[in-house]
Motif scaffolding. Structure first.
Motif, PDB file in Angstrom:
ATOM      1  N   TYR A 206      12.445  84.590  14.691  1.00 20.09           N
ATOM      2  CA  TYR A 206      13.754  83.945  14.729  1.00 20.09           C
ATOM      3  C   TYR A 206      13.642  82.529  15.283  1.00 20.09           C
ATOM      4  O   TYR A 206      14.575  81.743  15.170  1.00 20.09           O
ATOM      5  N   GLY A 207      12.508  82.220  15.894  1.00 22.78           N
ATOM      6  CA  GLY A 207      12.285  80.849  16.353  1.00 22.78           C
ATOM      7  C   GLY A 207      11.666  79.970  15.285  1.00 22.78           C
ATOM      8  O   GLY A 207      11.370  78.809  15.540  1.00 22.78           O
ATOM      9  N   GLY A 208      11.437  80.538  14.111  1.00 26.26           N
ATOM     10  CA  GLY A 208      10.900  79.723  13.030  1.00 26.26           C
ATOM     11  C   GLY A 208       9.403  79.508  13.112  1.00 26.26           C
ATOM     12  O   GLY A 208       8.867  78.624  12.457  1.00 26.26           O
ATOM     13  N   VAL A 209       8.706  80.320  13.900  1.00 25.81           N
ATOM     14  CA  VAL A 209       7.254  80.199  13.964  1.00 25.81           C
ATOM     15  C   VAL A 209       6.666  80.861  12.724  1.00 25.81           C
ATOM     16  O   VAL A 209       7.055  81.972  12.364  1.00 25.81           O
ATOM     17  N   ARG A 210       5.757  80.141  12.073  1.00 28.24           N
ATOM     18  CA  ARG A 210       5.265  80.669  10.800  1.00 28.24           C
ATOM     19  C   ARG A 210       3.747  80.626  10.730  1.00 28.24           C
ATOM     20  O   ARG A 210       3.080  79.978  11.512  1.00 28.24           O
ATOM     21  N   ASP A 211       3.272  81.348   9.739  1.00 25.29           N
ATOM     22  CA  ASP A 211       1.867  81.302   9.322  1.00 25.29           C
ATOM     23  C   ASP A 211       0.888  81.411  10.487  1.00 25.29           C
ATOM     24  O   ASP A 211       0.940  82.321  11.281  1.00 25.29           O
ATOM     25  N   VAL A 212       0.037  80.400  10.552  1.00 26.64           N
ATOM     26  CA  VAL A 212      -1.090  80.470  11.468  1.00 26.64           C
ATOM     27  C   VAL A 212      -0.624  80.375  12.917  1.00 26.64           C
ATOM     28  O   VAL A 212      -1.297  80.851  13.832  1.00 26.64           O
ATOM     29  N   TYR A 213       0.544  79.814  13.131  1.00 27.99           N
ATOM     30  CA  TYR A 213       1.028  79.701  14.505  1.00 27.99           C
ATOM     31  C   TYR A 213       1.357  81.072  15.084  1.00 27.99           C
ATOM     32  O   TYR A 213       1.193  81.307  16.276  1.00 27.99           O
ATOM     33  N   VAL A 214       1.818  81.982  14.215  1.00 28.45           N
ATOM     34  CA  VAL A 214       2.034  83.361  14.659  1.00 28.45           C
ATOM     35  C   VAL A 214       0.710  83.946  15.141  1.00 28.45           C
ATOM     36  O   VAL A 214       0.622  84.555  16.212  1.00 28.45           O
ATOM     37  N   THR A 215      -0.321  83.713  14.354  1.00 26.58           N
ATOM     38  CA  THR A 215      -1.640  84.232  14.706  1.00 26.58           C
ATOM     39  C   THR A 215      -2.089  83.682  16.052  1.00 26.58           C
ATOM     40  O   THR A 215      -2.578  84.410  16.904  1.00 26.58           O
ATOM     41  N   ILE A 216      -1.893  82.370  16.229  1.00 28.52           N
ATOM     42  CA  ILE A 216      -2.356  81.754  17.467  1.00 28.52           C
ATOM     43  C   ILE A 216      -1.569  82.290  18.658  1.00 28.52           C
ATOM     44  O   ILE A 216      -2.142  82.606  19.705  1.00 28.52           O
TER      45      ILE A 216
ATOM     46  N   LEU B  99       7.221  75.598  20.406  1.00 29.81           N
ATOM     47  CA  LEU B  99       7.256  76.045  19.019  1.00 29.81           C
ATOM     48  C   LEU B  99       8.652  76.473  18.603  1.00 29.81           C
ATOM     49  O   LEU B  99       9.043  76.332  17.452  1.00 29.81           O
ATOM     50  N   ARG B 100       9.394  77.000  19.590  1.00 33.45           N
ATOM     51  CA  ARG B 100      10.753  77.452  19.291  1.00 33.45           C
ATOM     52  C   ARG B 100      11.617  76.260  18.881  1.00 33.45           C
ATOM     53  O   ARG B 100      12.410  76.346  17.952  1.00 33.45           O
ATOM     54  N   PHE B 101      11.450  75.126  19.574  1.00 28.32           N
ATOM     55  CA  PHE B 101      12.338  73.998  19.324  1.00 28.32           C
ATOM     56  C   PHE B 101      11.685  72.904  18.484  1.00 28.32           C
ATOM     57  O   PHE B 101      12.369  72.145  17.829  1.00 28.32           O
ATOM     58  N   LEU B 102      10.364  72.827  18.522  1.00 27.64           N
ATOM     59  CA  LEU B 102       9.656  71.829  17.723  1.00 27.64           C
ATOM     60  C   LEU B 102       8.612  72.516  16.863  1.00 27.64           C
ATOM     61  O   LEU B 102       7.427  72.489  17.171  1.00 27.64           O
ATOM     62  N   PRO B 103       9.072  73.184  15.793  1.00 29.10           N
ATOM     63  CA  PRO B 103       8.105  73.986  15.030  1.00 29.10           C
ATOM     64  C   PRO B 103       6.942  73.161  14.469  1.00 29.10           C
ATOM     65  O   PRO B 103       5.889  73.709  14.190  1.00 29.10           O
ATOM     66  N   ASP B 104       7.109  71.858  14.319  1.00 29.94           N
ATOM     67  CA  ASP B 104       5.994  71.048  13.827  1.00 29.94           C
ATOM     68  C   ASP B 104       5.306  70.289  14.950  1.00 29.94           C
ATOM     69  O   ASP B 104       4.639  69.273  14.714  1.00 29.94           O
ATOM     70  N   GLY B 105       5.515  70.731  16.159  1.00 27.05           N
ATOM     71  CA  GLY B 105       4.823  70.094  17.270  1.00 27.05           C
ATOM     72  C   GLY B 105       5.458  68.775  17.676  1.00 27.05           C
ATOM     73  O   GLY B 105       6.466  68.334  17.115  1.00 27.05           O
ATOM     74  N   ILE B 106       4.864  68.143  18.668  1.00 23.64           N
ATOM     75  CA  ILE B 106       5.444  66.912  19.200  1.00 23.64           C
ATOM     76  C   ILE B 106       5.422  65.807  18.148  1.00 23.64           C
ATOM     77  O   ILE B 106       6.417  65.120  17.912  1.00 23.64           O
ATOM     78  N   THR B 107       4.286  65.653  17.470  1.00 22.80           N
ATOM     79  CA  THR B 107       4.206  64.536  16.524  1.00 22.80           C
ATOM     80  C   THR B 107       5.087  64.783  15.307  1.00 22.80           C
ATOM     81  O   THR B 107       5.622  63.842  14.722  1.00 22.80           O
TER      82      THR B 107
END
Lengths: 384, 312
Positions: A132-142, B290-298
């Protein structure tokens, strides 16, 4: 169960209707030959302890449940969780804590439930936060990988006396000993499963002692396998596979991809929790090595080698790899395991069991015996 | 007082650790879409090579460290050719079987993780078989500086300087040189880059080599201050992954920024509540990020920049 496909013409319709629940494009092995082989394999597992070392095989079967849980989450829904052992370990520790505090048959039964729920709830919490936080793909794995390492660090430092829940001391590196023997039932009507062999007289062999825990695990494994087959071949299973293949497109078709991943992740966590409960119960002991990086990657290894998109592959590979790993407990075991993993991923990315299945199908098509109700066309197409 | 100097030094220390741990991983992930789970073992190779070069061959420390980076870089290129791109096995199989046996692992994230984990198992256990559970360590150079009742290892301050130097060098390499331009072209659009005459295959190989060399150099730099055992790579893994995740797509800037933010968090929480809470805080920070910046800081910075351009 519905596996007696050789019943003949009389109740064919009922048998085939029951059987069809277990069959579909998402599992391999829909032919009559497969089901006969399946019954033979289960029967072989059932008589194995009479001849061999059932206690070790029971451990492998416990771990096969963990492998199955990852197969559903990764192989069928495309969420690579490096943290199945988190839920496995939480299930095991929950079982330990509850059963030590309530060491009565009813309490231990409740502890089993608590372990499964603990695995499921912890997966739900982590899954909620991620999906629900929008974490996807490889980030879930990490994130799952990092959770494992954090839990290991945490459990390893719980050695002090302040780290106790009721009667149960967590014990840091030394782990939690003295977990009560697995007993199911309520006071007055209960059965104790471990170190409680019952003698049996088998015609032609004589007296043998049978471990009830072994049969409990075998029944649970067969039940979980068949249950998951029903799940992945149901409409929900098709949505799971659609999520794996293309999340965005599935979303466009109006499915709630986030919820599917969340539900499957939770289910996988509960199954891993059950596996952890049985692991702790079997060893009457649990320690933080279950959260170690090596242990965390074992499920990934089993499922990769067996074929991640195949439930059968997960079970077969867990039994085979663990057998190999234990039997060559020398220094080279890990090197060989790593090589096996590397070669499998590079050369047979879909895994051994689907590959074997493909060869069988090819051989059968080649000899011109294919066709009829058991034509294995769809399965070979989709299991790739 | 939990004094300011202490905290500042600890911040520098954490910053250097995170940046150095993450740099190699970030380059390989950012440019090639490959997650190298053997990253920790690449660090191990660098650390062992440097240590053995000093204790066995008697090389000066700085030379030994460069050797550590170089050896790991070469090992990385070997890994890329054999495993990641499968170029060498495929070359052989083309001539014997007439077909490829390996599909390259580029942009197959999950598979690249699993495959490199296999490599990591082999390397860890291989190091254990070859060298035993530990090897002789080199002493920490430079001694310590002291202030008031505290003292602090000078070497760790040097490490912080080196980490900043490496960041600058990497930034220069990828933004100001011909190689960097080609490498970035390869990330952005492989097909177009090929059409423009960039040998993308070679770019991948060299990028993997550079990422590996950075990992090896990290290991070599930390060799005097961490204990030399086959599992030493694991200590770097969490920080490296978290930094890459929090940093986002822009490799050098992302690593520097996440090194700064996470270094501050790690230093503060470790200083106040101990190492364990520091690690937990790191994970929680990553989860929140990750919750608020799914693409990281950059990724977030990029988004802001786009929005500003649109509003102008």
């Amino acid at each position: 169960m519905s596996t007696n496909s050789a019943n003949g013409e009389t109740n064919r319709s009922l048998a085939s209707r029951l059987r069809s629940r277990f069959e579909g494009p998402n599992t391999i092995g829909d032919s009559r030959g497969f089901w006969i082989g399946f019954v033979v394999a289960v029967a072989a597992l059932a008589v194995y302890p009479v001849f061999g070392d059932g206690s070790q095989l029971s451990l492998f079967m416990v771990l096969a449940l963990l492998g199955l849980s990852l197969s559903v989450v990764w192989g069928y829904s495309g969420v690579l969780s490096f943290g199945q052992v988190v839920f496995f370990g939480i299930g095991a520790y929950t079982f330990g804590v509850v059963s030590i505090n309530f060491a009565t048959p009813g309490g231990i039964t409740a502890a089993v439930v608590a372990g499964v729920v603990g695995g499921g709830v912890s997966a739900a919490i982590l899954g909620y936060f991620m999906f629900y936080g929008g974490v996807r793909d490889v980030y879930v794995t990490i994130i799952t990988l990092v959770s494992t390492i954090v839990l290991q660090t945490f459990m390893a430092q719980t050695a002090g006396s302040e780290w106790a829940i009721g009667e149960a001391a967590l014990g840091g590196f030394n782990g939690m000993p003295d977990i009560p023997l697995l007993t199911l039932g309520v006071e007055g009507a209960s059965y104790q499963f471990i170190y409680n062999p019952f003698p049996m007289r088998i015609i032609g062999i004589g007296a043998v002692e049978i471990s009830p825990f072994y049969y409990l695990v075998l029944a649970l494994l067969v039940g979980a396998y068949l249950g998951l087959r029903v799940l992945v071949n149901s409409d929900y299973g098709r949505v799971m596979v659609a999520v794996r293949e293309d999340e965005d497109r599935t979303e466009m078709f109006g499915y709630n991809v986030t919820r599917v991943k969340f539900v499957v992740f939770t289910l996988g966590g509960a199954l891993a929790g059950l596996s952890g409960v049985l692991y702790a119960a079997r060893n009457v002991y649990i320690d933080p090595t279950v959260f170690s990086l090596l242990f965390a990657t074992l499920p990934v290894i089993w499922v990769s080698i067996g074929g991640r998109k195949s439930l059968l592959g997960a079970v077969v590979a867990t039994l085979a790899v663990e057998y190999l790993r234990i039997s060559m407990a020398g220094e080279l075991a890990l090197v060989l395991l790593g090589t096996l993993l590397l070669v499998t991923i590079l050369v047979l990315p879909s895994g051994f069991v689907p590959w074997v299945h493909e060869q069988v199908v090819k051989a059968r098509l080649g000899s011109g015996e294919a066709g009829g109700a058991d034509a294995p066309d769809a399965s070979s197409e989709v299991s790739d | 007082m939990v004094n300011g100097i202490n905290l500042a030094l600890q911040f520098l220390d954490s910053f250097a650790f995170i940046v150095l741990a993450a740099a190699g991983l970030a380059i390989i992930f950012g440019i090639m879409g490959v997650i190298n789970l053997a990253h920790g073992e690449f660090i191990l190779i660098g650390a062992y090579t440097a240590t053995l070069a000093v204790t066995q061959l008697g090389l000066p420390l700085v030379v030994a460290m460069l050797v550590g980076g170089l050896v790991t870089g070469l090992f990385g290129i070997l890994t890329e050719r054999v495993i990641i791109s499968g170029a060498w096995p495929n070359y052989i199989s083309q001539r014997t079987l007439g077909r490829d046996v390996i599909e390259p692992l580029y942009n197959r994230l999950a598979d690249s993780m699993v495959a490199t984990f296999g490599l990591s198992l082999i390397l860890t256990q291989g190091a254990r078989i070859r060298f035993g559970n530990s090897i002789d360590q080199i002493a920490t150079p430079f001694g310590a500086i002291s202030y008031g009742e505290f003292s602090y290892s000078t070497y760790r301050i040097v490490l912080a300087g080196v980490s900043i130097g490496l960041l600058v060098a990497t930034y220069y390499l990828f933004t100001r040189t011909e190689f960097g331009m080609r490498a970035r072209a390869t990330i952005q659009d492989k097909e177009t880059a090929q059409a423009m005459g960039v040998n993308t295959d070679r770019m991948y190989m060299l990028t993997f080599g550079i990422g590996s060399a950075l990992a090896g150099l990290t290991g070599a730099l930390f060799a005097p201050v961490i204990s030399m055992q086959p599992t030493l790579g694991d200590q770097f893994l969490v920080e490296a992954f978290v930094a890459v995740v929090v940093g986002g797509p822009s490799v050098v800037l992302g690593t520097a920024l996440s090194g700064g933010v996470l270094g501050a968090i790690l230093a503060t929480f470790s200083n106040l509540y101990g190492t364990f809470i520091g690690r937990i805080a790191l994970l929680v920070a990553a989860l929140i990020a990750l919750r608020f910046l799914p693409d990281g800081i950059t990724g977030f910075i990029e988004q802001l920049r786009k929005r500003r351009q649109e509003s102008e």
